[in-house]
Design a protein around this motif. Structure first.
Motif, PDB file in Angstrom:
ATOM      1  N   TRP A  69     -12.902  79.660  20.970  1.00 38.39           N
ATOM      2  CA  TRP A  69     -13.172  79.046  22.261  1.00 38.39           C
ATOM      3  C   TRP A  69     -13.071  80.082  23.364  1.00 38.39           C
ATOM      4  O   TRP A  69     -12.478  81.145  23.195  1.00 38.39           O
ATOM      5  CB  TRP A  69     -12.260  77.850  22.515  1.00 38.39           C
ATOM      6  N   ASP A  70     -13.656  79.750  24.492  1.00 39.13           N
ATOM      7  CA  ASP A  70     -13.801  80.687  25.610  1.00 39.13           C
ATOM      8  C   ASP A  70     -13.341  79.997  26.887  1.00 39.13           C
ATOM      9  O   ASP A  70     -14.021  79.104  27.392  1.00 39.13           O
ATOM     10  CB  ASP A  70     -15.273  81.126  25.709  1.00 39.13           C
ATOM     11  N   GLU A  71     -12.177  80.392  27.383  1.00 34.03           N
ATOM     12  CA  GLU A  71     -11.690  79.839  28.641  1.00 34.03           C
ATOM     13  C   GLU A  71     -11.895  80.790  29.807  1.00 34.03           C
ATOM     14  O   GLU A  71     -11.832  80.396  30.961  1.00 34.03           O
ATOM     15  CB  GLU A  71     -10.197  79.482  28.515  1.00 34.03           C
ATOM     16  N   SER A  72     -12.120  82.069  29.527  1.00 31.52           N
ATOM     17  CA  SER A  72     -12.194  83.058  30.601  1.00 31.52           C
ATOM     18  C   SER A  72     -13.570  83.121  31.248  1.00 31.52           C
ATOM     19  O   SER A  72     -13.701  83.541  32.398  1.00 31.52           O
ATOM     20  CB  SER A  72     -11.843  84.442  30.057  1.00 31.52           C
ATOM     21  N   GLY A  74     -15.520  85.248  30.551  1.00 29.88           N
ATOM     22  CA  GLY A  74     -15.651  86.696  30.711  1.00 29.88           C
ATOM     23  C   GLY A  74     -15.482  87.354  29.360  1.00 29.88           C
ATOM     24  O   GLY A  74     -16.026  86.896  28.351  1.00 29.88           O
ATOM     25  N   GLU A  75     -14.651  88.397  29.300  1.00 28.75           N
ATOM     26  CA  GLU A  75     -14.502  89.142  28.049  1.00 28.75           C
ATOM     27  C   GLU A  75     -13.433  88.574  27.120  1.00 28.75           C
ATOM     28  O   GLU A  75     -13.431  88.861  25.927  1.00 28.75           O
ATOM     29  CB  GLU A  75     -14.177  90.612  28.353  1.00 28.75           C
ATOM     30  N   ARG A  76     -12.507  87.773  27.642  1.00 30.30           N
ATOM     31  CA  ARG A  76     -11.411  87.254  26.825  1.00 30.30           C
ATOM     32  C   ARG A  76     -11.845  86.048  26.004  1.00 30.30           C
ATOM     33  O   ARG A  76     -12.298  85.041  26.547  1.00 30.30           O
ATOM     34  CB  ARG A  76     -10.232  86.871  27.720  1.00 30.30           C
ATOM     35  N   ILE A  77     -11.715  86.169  24.686  1.00 34.02           N
ATOM     36  CA  ILE A  77     -12.086  85.111  23.749  1.00 34.02           C
ATOM     37  C   ILE A  77     -10.872  84.809  22.865  1.00 34.02           C
ATOM     38  O   ILE A  77     -10.149  85.723  22.450  1.00 34.02           O
ATOM     39  CB  ILE A  77     -13.281  85.534  22.871  1.00 34.02           C
ATOM     40  N   ASP A  78     -10.652  83.532  22.574  1.00 31.50           N
ATOM     41  CA  ASP A  78      -9.550  83.119  21.709  1.00 31.50           C
ATOM     42  C   ASP A  78     -10.077  82.601  20.379  1.00 31.50           C
ATOM     43  O   ASP A  78     -11.126  81.942  20.338  1.00 31.50           O
ATOM     44  CB  ASP A  78      -8.733  82.012  22.375  1.00 31.50           C
ATOM     45  N   ILE A  79      -9.331  82.886  19.312  1.00 34.24           N
ATOM     46  CA  ILE A  79      -9.674  82.335  18.012  1.00 34.24           C
ATOM     47  C   ILE A  79      -8.419  81.816  17.311  1.00 34.24           C
ATOM     48  O   ILE A  79      -7.314  82.303  17.545  1.00 34.24           O
ATOM     49  CB  ILE A  79     -10.397  83.347  17.091  1.00 34.24           C
ATOM     50  N   ASP A  80      -8.606  80.807  16.469  1.00 35.11           N
ATOM     51  CA  ASP A  80      -7.605  80.372  15.502  1.00 35.11           C
ATOM     52  C   ASP A  80      -8.142  80.694  14.113  1.00 35.11           C
ATOM     53  O   ASP A  80      -9.349  80.566  13.862  1.00 35.11           O
ATOM     54  CB  ASP A  80      -7.365  78.859  15.601  1.00 35.11           C
ATOM     55  N   HIS A  81      -7.244  81.093  13.218  1.00 39.54           N
ATOM     56  CA  HIS A  81      -7.656  81.450  11.858  1.00 39.54           C
ATOM     57  C   HIS A  81      -6.542  81.044  10.905  1.00 39.54           C
ATOM     58  O   HIS A  81      -5.396  81.478  11.049  1.00 39.54           O
ATOM     59  CB  HIS A  81      -7.919  82.957  11.777  1.00 39.54           C
ATOM     60  N   ARG A 194      -7.627  77.377  35.188  1.00 44.91           N
ATOM     61  CA  ARG A 194      -8.398  76.233  34.698  1.00 44.91           C
ATOM     62  C   ARG A 194      -8.561  75.232  35.818  1.00 44.91           C
ATOM     63  O   ARG A 194      -7.604  74.914  36.540  1.00 44.91           O
ATOM     64  CB  ARG A 194      -7.667  75.558  33.530  1.00 44.91           C
ATOM     65  N   ASP A 195      -9.797  74.707  35.975  1.00 48.46           N
ATOM     66  CA  ASP A 195      -9.992  73.647  36.952  1.00 48.46           C
ATOM     67  C   ASP A 195      -9.373  72.360  36.415  1.00 48.46           C
ATOM     68  O   ASP A 195      -8.958  72.274  35.249  1.00 48.46           O
ATOM     69  CB  ASP A 195     -11.465  73.475  37.319  1.00 48.46           C
ATOM     70  N   TYR A 196      -9.314  71.345  37.259  1.00 49.89           N
ATOM     71  CA  TYR A 196      -8.580  70.127  36.897  1.00 49.89           C
ATOM     72  C   TYR A 196      -9.150  69.438  35.656  1.00 49.89           C
ATOM     73  O   TYR A 196      -8.398  69.122  34.725  1.00 49.89           O
ATOM     74  CB  TYR A 196      -8.553  69.187  38.101  1.00 49.89           C
ATOM     75  N   PRO A 197     -10.476  69.194  35.565  1.00 45.98           N
ATOM     76  CA  PRO A 197     -10.990  68.536  34.350  1.00 45.98           C
ATOM     77  C   PRO A 197     -10.719  69.337  33.082  1.00 45.98           C
ATOM     78  O   PRO A 197     -10.378  68.756  32.044  1.00 45.98           O
ATOM     79  CB  PRO A 197     -12.488  68.402  34.628  1.00 45.98           C
ATOM     80  N   SER A 198     -10.868  70.664  33.143  1.00 42.05           N
ATOM     81  CA  SER A 198     -10.619  71.484  31.954  1.00 42.05           C
ATOM     82  C   SER A 198      -9.151  71.435  31.557  1.00 42.05           C
ATOM     83  O   SER A 198      -8.808  71.359  30.372  1.00 42.05           O
ATOM     84  CB  SER A 198     -11.039  72.934  32.222  1.00 42.05           C
ATOM     85  N   TRP A 199      -8.275  71.477  32.551  1.00 45.45           N
ATOM     86  CA  TRP A 199      -6.838  71.407  32.274  1.00 45.45           C
ATOM     87  C   TRP A 199      -6.464  70.071  31.644  1.00 45.45           C
ATOM     88  O   TRP A 199      -5.656  70.033  30.716  1.00 45.45           O
ATOM     89  CB  TRP A 199      -6.067  71.633  33.569  1.00 45.45           C
ATOM     90  N   LEU A 200      -7.060  68.991  32.111  1.00 50.26           N
ATOM     91  CA  LEU A 200      -6.786  67.680  31.508  1.00 50.26           C
ATOM     92  C   LEU A 200      -7.138  67.691  30.030  1.00 50.26           C
ATOM     93  O   LEU A 200      -6.416  67.108  29.206  1.00 50.26           O
ATOM     94  CB  LEU A 200      -7.567  66.587  32.233  1.00 50.26           C
ATOM     95  N   HIS A 201      -8.231  68.353  29.678  1.00 51.69           N
ATOM     96  CA  HIS A 201      -8.570  68.448  28.256  1.00 51.69           C
ATOM     97  C   HIS A 201      -7.559  69.320  27.525  1.00 51.69           C
ATOM     98  O   HIS A 201      -7.126  68.993  26.417  1.00 51.69           O
ATOM     99  CB  HIS A 201      -9.965  69.018  28.045  1.00 51.69           C
ATOM    100  N   ASP A 202      -7.173  70.442  28.143  1.00 51.02           N
ATOM    101  CA  ASP A 202      -6.235  71.356  27.497  1.00 51.02           C
ATOM    102  C   ASP A 202      -4.945  70.645  27.090  1.00 51.02           C
ATOM    103  O   ASP A 202      -4.371  70.938  26.037  1.00 51.02           O
ATOM    104  CB  ASP A 202      -5.889  72.520  28.423  1.00 51.02           C
ATOM    105  N   ILE A 203      -4.478  69.747  27.934  1.00 50.22           N
ATOM    106  CA  ILE A 203      -3.215  69.057  27.644  1.00 50.22           C
ATOM    107  C   ILE A 203      -3.446  67.755  26.876  1.00 50.22           C
ATOM    108  O   ILE A 203      -2.498  67.005  26.653  1.00 50.22           O
ATOM    109  CB  ILE A 203      -2.419  68.787  28.936  1.00 50.22           C
ATOM    110  N   ASP A 204      -4.699  67.500  26.478  1.00 45.49           N
ATOM    111  CA  ASP A 204      -5.059  66.274  25.754  1.00 45.49           C
ATOM    112  C   ASP A 204      -4.557  65.055  26.530  1.00 45.49           C
ATOM    113  O   ASP A 204      -3.805  64.220  26.029  1.00 45.49           O
ATOM    114  CB  ASP A 204      -4.467  66.303  24.343  1.00 45.49           C
ATOM    115  N   ALA A 205      -5.007  64.980  27.793  1.00 45.48           N
ATOM    116  CA  ALA A 205      -4.477  63.986  28.732  1.00 45.48           C
ATOM    117  C   ALA A 205      -4.687  62.547  28.264  1.00 45.48           C
ATOM    118  O   ALA A 205      -3.882  61.672  28.583  1.00 45.48           O
ATOM    119  CB  ALA A 205      -5.123  64.188  30.110  1.00 45.48           C
ATOM    120  N   GLU A 206      -5.743  62.316  27.500  1.00 45.04           N
ATOM    121  CA  GLU A 206      -6.001  60.952  27.030  1.00 45.04           C
ATOM    122  C   GLU A 206      -4.886  60.454  26.119  1.00 45.04           C
ATOM    123  O   GLU A 206      -4.626  59.258  26.040  1.00 45.04           O
ATOM    124  CB  GLU A 206      -7.346  60.887  26.306  1.00 45.04           C
TER     125      GLU A 206
END
Length: 308
Positions: A69-72, A74-81, A194-206
């Motif tokens: 996934w890409d939150e930046s 820009g150049e910063r990319i995150d992966i899980d493996h 992170r903007d507000y909608p993206s942050w809500l997803h990050d914390i699994d607000a639902e």
């Protein structure tokens, strides 16, 4: 011949959860991954599952899972493996695909290179010699801490004069927690605004129980800190984040929030509370947690590679 890789779908969440729990049992001695956490990751708004996820199988058995996934932007990319120990070759096939996609993603963002981060247990199922040979190196260490709680011993603390704690009870409060989060973590290692909608997803607000989120305020500065906890992890109550604005640090507010969370979880019948902390955190957080009885559960390293 090796089975081909394929992208993940939301319907794969149970199989992925089973794989992650198998990895948990090897790395930390017990399964601690919940289905809803995997589902939230698969729904990440920065991820196109068709291009940013990978599954590898041994027959019908899932043995490797990768997610990018890409939150930046820009150049910063995150992966899980995640890989089972006897399937390192398949793990490297997935990593090949992830590295190629990370560089493509970063260049699509206008960057000349990709700086990729991967979090691994300090004793991972992945053979770290294989990734060191590819140029990966450890750049940070995190500790997952935990502490037993008891309703008789962990009582709600009394806030001192001029200090107040309130539950996050409205959408305005939720937006305020987001503001406090962004401001209090702005100088932390690897922080991605992170903007507000993206942050809500990050914390699994639902799925979040907002009664386990609190805001602390002081008479002279107003709202200055927050604690965001989760009660939907089977293994333990979880403090996802706790932050205090720089201008309000040193007043004991972090400790007050922490004790408040311990009391709330104890009152709900939980017997253990955990959180994660950057061991190089310069705000004094590791010392704060140690003073409040939190001890090491396991450690995680951030690995980094630069591609391009």
């Amino acid at each position: 011949m090796s089975n081909p890789l394929r992208p993940a779908a939301l319907s794969d969440a149970p199989a992925i959860t089973a794989l992650l729990n198998a990895v948990d049992e090897i790395e930390i001695g017990r399964p601690e991954t919940d289905l809803h956490t995997v589902e939230a990751d698969l729904k990440h708004p920065g991820t196109d599952l068709e291009r940013d996820s990978w599954l590898a199988f041994d027959g019908d058995r899932l043995v490797v899972y990768g997610l990018l996934w890409d939150e930046s932007e820009g150049e910063r990319i995150d992966i899980d493996h995640y890989v089972l120990p006897d399937h390192q070759q398949a793990g490297m096939r997935v990593l090949d695909a992830m590295e190629a996609r990370a560089l493509e993603k970063a260049r699509d963002n206008g960057a000349q290179r990709a700086v990729v981060h991967l979090h691994l247990n300090v004793r991972p199922t992945l053979d770290t010699g294989l990734i060191e040979a590819r140029g990966w190196q450890v750049v940070r260490r995190y500790h997952v801490l935990r502490r037993p709680v008891d309703p008789a011993a962990d009582l709600a603390p009394q806030a001192p004069a001029g200090v107040r704690i309130r539950a996050c009870a409205s959408e305005a409060d939720q937006a305020r927690v987001h503001e406090l989060y962004q401001a209090s973590f702005a100088r932390h290692f690897d922080f991605q605004p992170r903007d507000y909608p993206s942050w809500l997803h990050d914390i699994d607000a639902e799925q979040l129980d907002w009664s386990l989120v609190w805001i602390v305020g002081v008479d002279d500065l107003g709202d200055v800190g927050f604690l965001l906890a989760r009660g939907d992890r089977e293994a333990m109550g979880w403090i996802r984040s706790i932050g205090v604005l720089p201008e309000a640090r040193g007043r004991g507010l972090g400790g007050l929030l922490l004790r408040h969370a311990f009391a709330a979880f104890a009152a709900k019948g939980r017997d253990m509370v955990g959180l994660g902390v950057d061991t190089a955190n310069a705000t004094g957080a590791p010392e704060l947690y140690a003073r409040h009885g939190m001890t090491l559960h396991y450690a995680v390293d951030t690995w980094e590679t630069v591609l391009g």
